[in-house]
Motif scaffolding. Structure first.
Motif, PDB file in Angstrom:
ATOM      1  N   GLY A   1      16.889  47.438   2.289  1.00  0.00           N
ATOM      2  CA  GLY A   1      17.051  47.606   3.729  1.00  0.00           C
ATOM      3  C   GLY A   1      18.461  47.297   4.186  1.00  0.00           C
ATOM      4  O   GLY A   1      19.038  48.019   5.011  1.00  0.00           O
ATOM      5  N   GLN A   2      19.038  46.239   3.638  1.00  0.00           N
ATOM      6  CA  GLN A   2      20.391  45.835   4.009  1.00  0.00           C
ATOM      7  C   GLN A   2      21.427  46.884   3.598  1.00  0.00           C
ATOM      8  O   GLN A   2      22.289  47.275   4.399  1.00  0.00           O
ATOM      9  CB  GLN A   2      20.737  44.495   3.353  1.00  0.00           C
ATOM     10  CG  GLN A   2      22.142  44.011   3.652  1.00  0.00           C
ATOM     11  CD  GLN A   2      22.563  42.843   2.779  1.00  0.00           C
ATOM     12  OE1 GLN A   2      21.792  42.350   1.973  1.00  0.00           O
ATOM     13  NE2 GLN A   2      23.791  42.411   2.941  1.00  0.00           N
TER      14      GLN A   2
ATOM     15  N   GLU B   1      20.938  50.088   2.759  1.00  0.00           N
ATOM     16  CA  GLU B   1      20.747  51.365   3.448  1.00  0.00           C
ATOM     17  C   GLU B   1      21.290  51.282   4.878  1.00  0.00           C
ATOM     18  O   GLU B   1      21.771  52.280   5.431  1.00  0.00           O
ATOM     19  CB  GLU B   1      19.265  51.759   3.467  1.00  0.00           C
ATOM     20  CG  GLU B   1      18.665  52.095   2.101  1.00  0.00           C
ATOM     21  CD  GLU B   1      19.150  53.423   1.520  1.00  0.00           C
ATOM     22  OE1 GLU B   1      20.158  53.976   1.994  1.00  0.00           O
ATOM     23  OE2 GLU B   1      18.508  53.922   0.575  1.00  0.00           O
ATOM     24  N   TYR B   2      21.247  50.104   5.472  1.00  0.00           N
ATOM     25  CA  TYR B   2      21.744  49.923   6.834  1.00  0.00           C
ATOM     26  C   TYR B   2      23.265  49.829   6.868  1.00  0.00           C
ATOM     27  O   TYR B   2      23.932  50.497   7.654  1.00  0.00           O
ATOM     28  CB  TYR B   2      21.138  48.661   7.452  1.00  0.00           C
ATOM     29  CG  TYR B   2      21.456  48.481   8.921  1.00  0.00           C
ATOM     30  CD1 TYR B   2      20.613  48.998   9.901  1.00  0.00           C
ATOM     31  CD2 TYR B   2      22.599  47.797   9.332  1.00  0.00           C
ATOM     32  CE1 TYR B   2      20.904  48.839  11.246  1.00  0.00           C
ATOM     33  CE2 TYR B   2      22.898  47.643  10.670  1.00  0.00           C
ATOM     34  CZ  TYR B   2      22.053  48.160  11.628  1.00  0.00           C
ATOM     35  OH  TYR B   2      22.353  48.017  12.957  1.00  0.00           O
ATOM     36  N   THR B   3      23.841  48.987   6.002  1.00  0.00           N
ATOM     37  CA  THR B   3      25.267  48.703   6.078  1.00  0.00           C
ATOM     38  C   THR B   3      26.133  49.634   5.216  1.00  0.00           C
ATOM     39  O   THR B   3      27.282  49.902   5.578  1.00  0.00           O
ATOM     40  CB  THR B   3      25.555  47.253   5.641  1.00  0.00           C
ATOM     41  OG1 THR B   3      25.102  47.066   4.285  1.00  0.00           O
ATOM     42  CG2 THR B   3      24.836  46.260   6.535  1.00  0.00           C
TER      43      THR B   3
ATOM     44  N   TYR C   1      19.551  54.820   8.323  1.00  0.00           N
ATOM     45  CA  TYR C   1      18.741  53.853   9.062  1.00  0.00           C
ATOM     46  C   TYR C   1      17.241  54.067   8.875  1.00  0.00           C
ATOM     47  O   TYR C   1      16.459  53.120   8.925  1.00  0.00           O
ATOM     48  CB  TYR C   1      19.114  53.890  10.543  1.00  0.00           C
ATOM     49  CG  TYR C   1      20.574  53.585  10.784  1.00  0.00           C
ATOM     50  CD1 TYR C   1      21.120  52.371  10.392  1.00  0.00           C
ATOM     51  CD2 TYR C   1      21.420  54.536  11.364  1.00  0.00           C
ATOM     52  CE1 TYR C   1      22.465  52.087  10.595  1.00  0.00           C
ATOM     53  CE2 TYR C   1      22.768  54.263  11.569  1.00  0.00           C
ATOM     54  CZ  TYR C   1      23.283  53.035  11.177  1.00  0.00           C
ATOM     55  OH  TYR C   1      24.612  52.760  11.368  1.00  0.00           O
TER      56      TYR C   1
ATOM     57  N   LYS D   1      15.790  55.076   6.041  1.00  0.00           N
ATOM     58  CA  LYS D   1      15.434  54.447   4.768  1.00  0.00           C
ATOM     59  C   LYS D   1      15.451  52.925   4.890  1.00  0.00           C
ATOM     60  O   LYS D   1      14.626  52.233   4.290  1.00  0.00           O
ATOM     61  CB  LYS D   1      16.388  54.907   3.664  1.00  0.00           C
ATOM     62  CG  LYS D   1      16.137  56.323   3.184  1.00  0.00           C
ATOM     63  CD  LYS D   1      17.031  56.665   2.006  1.00  0.00           C
ATOM     64  CE  LYS D   1      16.750  58.073   1.484  1.00  0.00           C
ATOM     65  NZ  LYS D   1      17.636  58.415   0.337  1.00  0.00           N
ATOM     66  N   SER D   2      16.401  52.423   5.659  1.00  0.00           N
ATOM     67  CA  SER D   2      16.453  50.980   5.906  1.00  0.00           C
ATOM     68  C   SER D   2      15.180  50.520   6.599  1.00  0.00           C
ATOM     69  O   SER D   2      14.564  49.525   6.201  1.00  0.00           O
ATOM     70  CB  SER D   2      17.675  50.645   6.766  1.00  0.00           C
ATOM     71  OG  SER D   2      17.692  49.269   7.084  1.00  0.00           O
TER      72      SER D   2
ATOM     73  N   TYR E   1      12.263  47.742   5.344  1.00  0.00           N
ATOM     74  CA  TYR E   1      11.881  46.565   6.129  1.00  0.00           C
ATOM     75  C   TYR E   1      10.423  46.652   6.593  1.00  0.00           C
ATOM     76  O   TYR E   1       9.737  45.627   6.687  1.00  0.00           O
ATOM     77  CB  TYR E   1      12.805  46.405   7.335  1.00  0.00           C
ATOM     78  CG  TYR E   1      14.183  45.907   6.980  1.00  0.00           C
ATOM     79  CD1 TYR E   1      14.358  44.765   6.202  1.00  0.00           C
ATOM     80  CD2 TYR E   1      15.327  46.579   7.417  1.00  0.00           C
ATOM     81  CE1 TYR E   1      15.616  44.307   5.874  1.00  0.00           C
ATOM     82  CE2 TYR E   1      16.599  46.115   7.092  1.00  0.00           C
ATOM     83  CZ  TYR E   1      16.735  44.983   6.320  1.00  0.00           C
ATOM     84  OH  TYR E   1      17.987  44.530   6.001  1.00  0.00           O
TER      85      TYR E   1
ATOM     86  N   LYS F   1      15.721  42.764  11.691  1.00  0.00           N
ATOM     87  CA  LYS F   1      16.366  43.751  10.827  1.00  0.00           C
ATOM     88  C   LYS F   1      15.678  45.114  10.980  1.00  0.00           C
ATOM     89  O   LYS F   1      16.334  46.156  11.000  1.00  0.00           O
ATOM     90  CB  LYS F   1      16.317  43.290   9.371  1.00  0.00           C
ATOM     91  CG  LYS F   1      17.002  41.952   9.118  1.00  0.00           C
ATOM     92  CD  LYS F   1      16.813  41.509   7.675  1.00  0.00           C
ATOM     93  CE  LYS F   1      17.282  40.092   7.446  1.00  0.00           C
ATOM     94  NZ  LYS F   1      18.716  39.912   7.631  1.00  0.00           N
TER      95      LYS F   1
ATOM     96  N   ALA G   1      17.240  48.571  12.497  1.00  0.00           N
ATOM     97  CA  ALA G   1      17.178  49.826  11.728  1.00  0.00           C
ATOM     98  C   ALA G   1      16.562  50.937  12.575  1.00  0.00           C
ATOM     99  O   ALA G   1      17.065  52.073  12.588  1.00  0.00           O
ATOM    100  CB  ALA G   1      16.376  49.619  10.452  1.00  0.00           C
TER     101      ALA G   1
END
Length: 386
Positions: A202-203, A205-207, A212, A214-215, A219, A235, A239
């Motif tokens: 999650g982290q 895919e987000y950063t 977002y 997939k993030s 999560y 989180k 996302a």
């Protein structure tokens, strides 16, 4: 009369012998039952009867001390078990783990190597060998044994996570993300590192990928597996907002409000009464949006706080708020404001909202207008309406 006394005496002796035999025969069962029920404190209390315990029971008492974080006692009982004839992989493995917690890494490595000699295909044992090197900061050596562990029958799964974790730490994000997805397939769901793997996906895919959706998917799985672990909720909200799925973000936020009312959130969340729901960049600087867990009720109550961080990202440069105002005819119910930290000045801007719902994208637009110099501060008697 004498015969009657003799019969009574014999009955007493028989009763005492029966009780002793019953206690003796049930004592081993009790240790096993305590072990099976994970009643480690009661199991550790059998320490006083160590001389009467079997090798397996000595190991169980050692394991109980291990679970109670008394590693010196655990090692003492593992040694007693070994001396009494129990010489399998598990007793040496857990002895090694206790040495590891005591930071006696040479002794730990010796015991884990013995365990591996007895069970060379045990994936957990090989994983622990990698951990011993990782704890000592020997990352390359640790990686070598984590990789070796993945070649063994996959009964444990955890080394797949640690390989990804090492590449993540090296900031090789693309490779780390690929390996986290491999770990997700290999680590059993009951292992705590399964959820940690989801969090890492999650982290990244987000950063890193900024995917977002997939993030949010990662999560969501983490939240589903542990609904009471509220660290993943913000989180997930971020996302969803990043993916512009605002309704989903709002529904998760409502769950956090309920948890706040039930006092189920972390100490910090309970104290600060708000959570981060979105972050984005403005001219290379990070902007973080926080939403209050308590609905505004009175004038000056804050529903949103928006922080513009410095370019270094370590301090707050500007702070914006959405404040409830006195409801005037044809006037806004909420206004965009700013608090100047250096001077304590409170600024209001000619941008507001008529309803309790403040759309996130509109709030970001309003803050952007101020930051870009396209909206100046306004007089209190001349607020605009949006």
């Amino acid at each position: 009369m004498a015969n009657a006394k003799r019969q009574l005496t014999m009955r007493k002796i028989t009763t005492v012998v029966f009780i002793i035999l019953l206690y003796s025969s049930s004592h081993g069962q009790t240790a096993t039952e305590l072990y099976d029920k994970k009643n480690y404190q009661e199991l550790a209390n059998l320490e006083t009867r160590a001389d009467k315990l079997t090798p397996d029971e000595l190991y169980m008492v050692g394991f109980a001390f291990f679970q109670l974080e008394n590693d010196n006692k655990a090692i003492e009982f593992y040694d007693k078990a070994i001396k009494s004839g129990l010489d399998n992989g598990s007793v040496h493995f857990y002895k090694g783990v206790s040495f590891c917690y005591l930071k006696k890494y040479d002794e730990a490595l010796k015991e884990v190597n013995i365990a591996l000699q007895k069970e060379p295909t045990n994936q957990e044992f090989m994983n622990q060998k990698g951990q011993i090197y990782r704890y000592q900061g020997q990352e390359d050596k640790a990686l070598e044994f984590f990789v070796e562990a993945t070649k063994l029958p996959n009964t444990y799964g955890e080394p797949f996570f640690w390989i990804a974790y090492i590449y993540h730490g090296r900031q090789e994000f693309k490779k780390a993300l690929e390996l986290y997805y491999v770990a997700l397939d290999k680590v059993p769901q009951h292992n705590s590192y399964y959820i940690t793997t989801l969090q890492s996906i999650g982290q990244l895919e987000y950063t890193y990928t900024k995917d977002y959706k997939k993030s949010a998917n990662a999560y969501t799985q983490a939240v589903t597996l542990d609904p009471k672990d509220y660290q993943y909720y913000p989180k997930l909200i971020k996302a969803y907002n990043g993916a512009k799925e605002y309704a989903k973000a709002d529904s998760v936020f409502e769950l956090m409000k309920i948890a706040y009312e039930r006092k189920e959130l972390s100490e910090d969340d309970m104290r600060y009464k708000n959570i981060a729901i979105d972050e984005y960049e403005w001219n290379g600087q990070r902007v973080s949006v926080h939403k209050c867990l308590i609905d505004p009720k009175e004038s000056l109550d804050i529903s949103y706080t928006v922080y513009l961080l410095t370019k270094a990202g370590d301090k707050v440069e500007r702070t914006f708020m959405v404040e409830q105002t006195i409801q005037l005819p044809n006037g806004p119910k909420h206004l965009l404001c700013e608090k100047v930290k250096k001077t304590g000045e409170h600024i209001t801007y000619p941008y507001g909202w008529d309803t309790d719902i403040v759309p996130l994208n509109d709030l970001k637009k309003a803050v952007g207008l101020v930051l870009d110099g396209e909206m100046k501060k306004g007089a209190s008697s001349n607020f605009g309406n949006k």
